[in-house]
Design a protein around this motif. Structure first.
Motif, PDB file in Angstrom:
ATOM      1  N   LEU A   1       0.823  -1.196   0.000  1.00  0.00           N
ATOM      2  CA  LEU A   1       0.000   0.000   0.000  1.00  0.00           C
ATOM      3  C   LEU A   1       0.862   1.252   0.000  1.00  0.00           C
ATOM      4  N   ALA A   2       0.477   2.211  -0.794  1.00  0.00           N
ATOM      5  CA  ALA A   2       1.127   3.519  -0.796  1.00  0.00           C
ATOM      6  C   ALA A   2       0.340   4.435   0.133  1.00  0.00           C
ATOM      7  N   PRO A   3       0.981   4.997   1.169  1.00  0.00           N
ATOM      8  CA  PRO A   3       0.249   5.809   2.143  1.00  0.00           C
ATOM      9  C   PRO A   3      -0.539   6.947   1.514  1.00  0.00           C
ATOM     10  N   GLU A   4       0.050   7.625   0.513  1.00  0.00           N
ATOM     11  CA  GLU A   4      -0.640   8.768  -0.075  1.00  0.00           C
ATOM     12  C   GLU A   4      -1.921   8.344  -0.787  1.00  0.00           C
ATOM     13  N   GLN A   5      -1.839   7.250  -1.532  1.00  0.00           N
ATOM     14  CA  GLN A   5      -3.025   6.771  -2.246  1.00  0.00           C
ATOM     15  C   GLN A   5      -4.090   6.278  -1.265  1.00  0.00           C
ATOM     16  N   LEU A   6      -3.654   5.559  -0.219  1.00  0.00           N
ATOM     17  CA  LEU A   6      -4.603   5.069   0.778  1.00  0.00           C
ATOM     18  C   LEU A   6      -5.300   6.234   1.474  1.00  0.00           C
ATOM     19  N   GLU A   7      -4.540   7.250   1.847  1.00  0.00           N
ATOM     20  CA  GLU A   7      -5.131   8.391   2.544  1.00  0.00           C
ATOM     21  C   GLU A   7      -6.132   9.114   1.648  1.00  0.00           C
ATOM     22  N   ALA A   8      -5.799   9.291   0.386  1.00  0.00           N
ATOM     23  CA  ALA A   8      -6.722   9.957  -0.534  1.00  0.00           C
ATOM     24  C   ALA A   8      -8.017   9.158  -0.672  1.00  0.00           C
ATOM     25  N   TYR A   9      -7.883   7.836  -0.763  1.00  0.00           N
ATOM     26  CA  TYR A   9      -9.063   6.978  -0.889  1.00  0.00           C
ATOM     27  C   TYR A   9      -9.932   7.054   0.368  1.00  0.00           C
ATOM     28  N   LEU A  10      -9.303   6.922   1.540  1.00  0.00           N
ATOM     29  CA  LEU A  10     -10.069   6.954   2.781  1.00  0.00           C
ATOM     30  C   LEU A  10     -10.690   8.326   3.012  1.00  0.00           C
ATOM     31  N   ASP A  11      -9.981   9.381   2.663  1.00  0.00           N
ATOM     32  CA  ASP A  11     -10.560  10.718   2.807  1.00  0.00           C
ATOM     33  C   ASP A  11     -11.864  10.824   2.027  1.00  0.00           C
ATOM     34  N   GLY A  12     -11.869  10.261   0.821  1.00  0.00           N
ATOM     35  CA  GLY A  12     -13.077  10.323   0.007  1.00  0.00           C
ATOM     36  C   GLY A  12     -14.198   9.465   0.555  1.00  0.00           C
ATOM     37  N   VAL A  13     -13.877   8.207   0.878  1.00  0.00           N
ATOM     38  CA  VAL A  13     -14.903   7.274   1.350  1.00  0.00           C
ATOM     39  C   VAL A  13     -15.465   7.717   2.696  1.00  0.00           C
ATOM     40  N   ILE A  14     -14.578   8.035   3.631  1.00  0.00           N
ATOM     41  CA  ILE A  14     -15.030   8.397   4.980  1.00  0.00           C
ATOM     42  C   ILE A  14     -15.713   9.759   4.964  1.00  0.00           C
ATOM     43  N   GLY A  15     -15.144  10.716   4.227  1.00  0.00           N
ATOM     44  CA  GLY A  15     -15.776  12.025   4.150  1.00  0.00           C
ATOM     45  C   GLY A  15     -17.182  11.953   3.584  1.00  0.00           C
ATOM     46  N   SER A  16     -17.375  11.162   2.527  1.00  0.00           N
ATOM     47  CA  SER A  16     -18.710  11.016   1.928  1.00  0.00           C
ATOM     48  C   SER A  16     -19.678  10.365   2.907  1.00  0.00           C
ATOM     49  N   ALA A  17     -19.209   9.318   3.607  1.00  0.00           N
ATOM     50  CA  ALA A  17     -20.078   8.626   4.556  1.00  0.00           C
ATOM     51  C   ALA A  17     -20.460   9.527   5.725  1.00  0.00           C
ATOM     52  N   MET A  18     -19.511  10.332   6.195  1.00  0.00           N
ATOM     53  CA  MET A  18     -19.803  11.223   7.321  1.00  0.00           C
ATOM     54  C   MET A  18     -20.869  12.246   6.932  1.00  0.00           C
ATOM     55  N   ALA A  19     -20.799  12.764   5.715  1.00  0.00           N
ATOM     56  CA  ALA A  19     -21.790  13.738   5.262  1.00  0.00           C
ATOM     57  C   ALA A  19     -23.134  13.072   4.992  1.00  0.00           C
ATOM     58  N   ARG A  20     -23.101  11.906   4.358  1.00  0.00           N
ATOM     59  CA  ARG A  20     -24.342  11.219   3.986  1.00  0.00           C
ATOM     60  C   ARG A  20     -25.076  10.670   5.205  1.00  0.00           C
ATOM     61  N   ASP A  21     -24.350  10.017   6.120  1.00  0.00           N
ATOM     62  CA  ASP A  21     -24.961   9.321   7.247  1.00  0.00           C
ATOM     63  C   ASP A  21     -24.962  10.130   8.534  1.00  0.00           C
ATOM     64  N   ARG A  22     -24.437  11.359   8.500  1.00  0.00           N
ATOM     65  CA  ARG A  22     -24.408  12.216   9.676  1.00  0.00           C
ATOM     66  C   ARG A  22     -23.604  11.565  10.801  1.00  0.00           C
ATOM     67  N   ILE A  23     -22.304  11.410  10.581  1.00  0.00           N
ATOM     68  CA  ILE A  23     -21.392  10.810  11.546  1.00  0.00           C
ATOM     69  C   ILE A  23     -20.515  11.914  12.124  1.00  0.00           C
TER      70      ILE A  23
END
Length: 704
Positions: A81-103
């Motif tokens: 795993l490349a840390p930069e790519q993983l962080e970019a992916y998680l930022d997108g997935v987690i950020g979207s879920a937090m906004a959508r599901d109110r986390i």
């Protein structure tokens, strides 16, 4: 899900020892073979070679991603795993879920090759005052991930020879906590606790968690007072049991003479340097209760949240679980859980020491009772995860009322993913994230199947029906709620796919091989389910996590039958009261028995309407899951049950009067035929509704 279904999700998730001179757990110099630990299991192949023991330090994100990769199922080196790519992916997935599901807040860590690839916090741990999530400092409640610590301690005692895995657990419990036979011939063994097949009912409401510390009890007192019923012989199939894990923790205490919290500290967290992981909880000191969490940790514990109808986050009180600590009281940080995952992947090695042996490591990847259905087979207490690409992960999920966590390690990739959310709405993110990481960076071997088959379409009668889960209470008012929450309807569609519908939503499946064999795979991922078929009909099935058996039930156990009878009862009750108001003087001619029967049926009408109205009122307030759990059963539920009980008892009188009603007296002194028909129909509707409510456990207002 809304209102009652939302409460169901939290309720069903939650949904939870010889002192050593040195800090690290000391194991026998000659490790006991796995087959000796578990004589009932088939011999296992040797474990794959592991890298040399790693130094006792967890690198930061800056040094991550340089470790040796594991092996893929195809024998090729796993990508790093490349840390930069993983962080970019998680930022997108987690950020979207937090906004959508109110986390409100999320904490996550990912490890590979003995290195921390990423640890990061998102959002807030508290809002007043504002405090951001820090992966190194902020403690999240990790729920049932706590159980993996219990299983490590238990397997170490098994390997040391102080506990036998195939022995009755009563040998390792004080007399007051021993499991009673309750009419069953087979004793509950230690292994039955590890794969949740002890045969206990599962009770949650009103006692699994506390918000008032004054209600907290020592674990021994809790286990004695909240003893569940045994509802089947042990070893038949798994049904998740927090109580069973509590017994395992007390067995450790009884054998070692050391409190459970101290065992975790001296044998796991302190040797690993997990200084911000604890099974203790923040509360004032009190005799008989384990010492509280140190203030240095208590000030960094994340609050739990729910998103309210008013459109904002509401902080919840701390969820006390110390009375069942081995099943779910731990709190930890993403950084500490990264260290824990590295040790799990390295077969218990930590520097020059070992927290557990290679034999125990193999046990945590080996089922106690193997199955070929592709569903979780409970490898010595851990959960086996089906992951994209046909890979298999091991770990555990955990849920309290506000927090949902997930920890999955993938030996073939030398990968570990931990995630925890501090808001009731975040369960989907925590559940799906580890598999999403594997699928994104290591790729599925093929896309999920989407198309149904004509063969399955022709087998609809084999699978169609309503199935009731075994993870529920079996008596009293909680049985009534369990009948509603634990049911799943199965249907085969005309295009040859299978759907399962329950309070958790609807999911679609396609055959995994021969449609008549009863094995299915999800159309949206790697989840699987397996039906048990006898005489050409599916009588039960188990899902991906295999934490309950869903058994086919008849009409009177189905919510649709209850709903239709409730609707008919409302119609009959309203008709009775309207008729009382509109009836003319001629219709008032009646015998003495008819007069008394009419009075009884009028009282019944009022009681049934009150009972149904009170239950609907209870449901309308069930959107706050914490309120449901903490205040169970509550005044409204008790009154609803009491009204239904009295109305049902009065039905006996109206049934007994039917012959006299129809005989009547002289023609001018008796009811007309239409009124007799109406009285009879109303009586039969009330009787049918009463029988169903009795079967569902709803007529026991004294039972909580």
């Amino acid at each position: 899900m809304r209102i009652l279904p939302k409460a169901a999700a939290a309720v069903l998730m939650a949904s939870l020892c010889l002192p050593m001179a040195s800090g690290a757990q000391q194991l026998p110099s000659a490790p006991i073979p796995y087959e000796t630990l578990n004589p009932k299991a088939a011999p296992r192949a040797p474990a794959r070679p592991r890298p040399a023991a790693r130094p006792p330090s967890v690198p930061t994100t800056a040094t991550a991603g340089t470790g040796v990769a594991g092996e893929t199922p195809e024998g090729l080196a796993a990508p790093t795993l490349a840390p930069e790519q993983l962080e970019a992916y998680l930022d997108g997935v987690i950020g979207s879920a937090m906004a959508r599901d109110r986390i409100a807040g999320v904490t996550v860590s990912v490890v590979q090759g003995g290195q921390v690839v990423l640890k990061k916090g998102y959002g807030h741990a508290s809002l007043s005052p504002a405090r951001l999530v820090d992966p190194d400092r902020t403690l999240f409640r990790i729920g049932s991930i706590s159980k993996t610590f219990t299983w490590i301690l238990l397997m170490n005692e098994i390997q040391a020879g102080r506990i036998r895995i195939d022995a009755p657990v009563n040998l390792y419990l004080p007399e007051t906590l021993q499991v009673r036979d309750q009419g069953f011939a087979q004793p509950v063994e230690v292994a039955h606790l590890m794969d949740h097949s002890a045969g206990f009912e599962d009770r949650t409401l009103g006692q699994l968690m506390e918000r008032d510390f004054n209600r907290e009890r020592p674990i021994a007192q809790y286990l004695r007072q909240e003893r569940p019923r045994r509802v089947r012989e042990p070893g038949l199939f798994p049904t998740y049991s927090n109580y069973g894990v509590g017994l395992a923790g007390q067995a450790l205490t009884y054998v070692t003479g050391q409190p459970f919290e101290e065992l975790v500290e001296t044998r796991i967290t302190q040797p690993l340097g997990m200084t911000r992981t604890t099974f203790r909880e923040p509360h004032p000191p009190r005799a008989g209760i384990p010492a509280p969490m140190p203030q240095a940790l208590a000030q960094d514990v994340s609050e739990g949240f729910r998103w309210t109808a008013a459109g904002g986050f509401e902080a919840r009180p701390f969820e006390y679980l110390g009375h069942l600590a081995p099943a779910g009281s731990a709190s930890s940080t993403a950084a500490d859980m990264a260290r824990y995952m590295i040790v799990l992947l390295d077969d218990g090695a930590y520097g020059e020491s070992r927290i557990f042996s290679p034999a125990t490591a193999r046990a945590f990847r080996t089922p106690l009772r193997p199955n070929e259905a592709g569903v979780n087979d409970w490898p010595h207490g851990f959960i086996a995860y089906a992951l994209p690409g046909g890979r298999k992960g091991y770990g555990h999920a955990g849920g309290t009322l506000s927090f949902t966590s997930n920890m999955v390690v993938v030996p073939d990739l030398d990968l570990g993913v931990f995630v925890s959310v501090n808001t009731e709405n975040g369960a989907e993110l925590a559940t799906r994230l580890p598999g999403a990481v594997v699928g994104q960076f290591f790729g599925p071997d093929q896309a999920p199947a989407q198309q149904g088959t004509p063969e399955l379409a022709r087998l609809g009668a084999m699978y169609n029906g309503h199935f009731l889960g075994t993870r529920r209470a079996y008596v009293g008012l909680e049985r009534f709620v369990g009948f509603i929450l634990a049911g799943v309807s199965v249907r085969v569609t005309p295009d040859g796919r299978l759907t399962t519908s329950g309070l958790a939503g609807t999911q679609t499946w396609v055959p995994d091989g021969d449609p008549a064999a009863g094995r299915f795979v999800s159309t949206t991922g790697s989840q699987r389910m397996a039906f048990m078929i006898e005489n050409g009909k599916a009588h039960s099935f188990r899902g991906t996590f295999n934490d309950a058996r869903f058994q086919r039930v008849g009409l009177w156990s189905q919510p649709q039958a209850l709903a239709w009878l409730a609707a008919l009862t409302i119609l009959a009750a309203v008709s009775t009261l309207v008729g009382l108001a509109l009836r003319n003087r001629r219709d008032l001619r009646q015998t003495q028995i008819q007069s008394q029967a009419s009075l009884i049926q009028t009282i019944q009408a009022v009681l049934w309407l009150l009972a149904i109205g009170l239950f609907v009122s209870w449901v309308s307030g069930a959107g706050d899951t914490a309120k449901v759990v903490y205040t169970w059963p509550g005044v409204r539920m008790i009154l609803a049950s009491a009204c239904a009980l009295v109305a049902s008892a009065l039905t006996l009188a109206t049934l007994a009067s039917l012959i006299s009603i129809w005989r009547g007296g002289r023609r001018l002194d008796s009811w007309p035929v239409l009124r007799k028909v109406g009285f009879t129909a109303t009586t039969l509707i009330y009787a049918a509704f009463a029988v169903v409510l009795l079967h569902w456990g709803a007529l026991t207002p004294w039972s909580s």
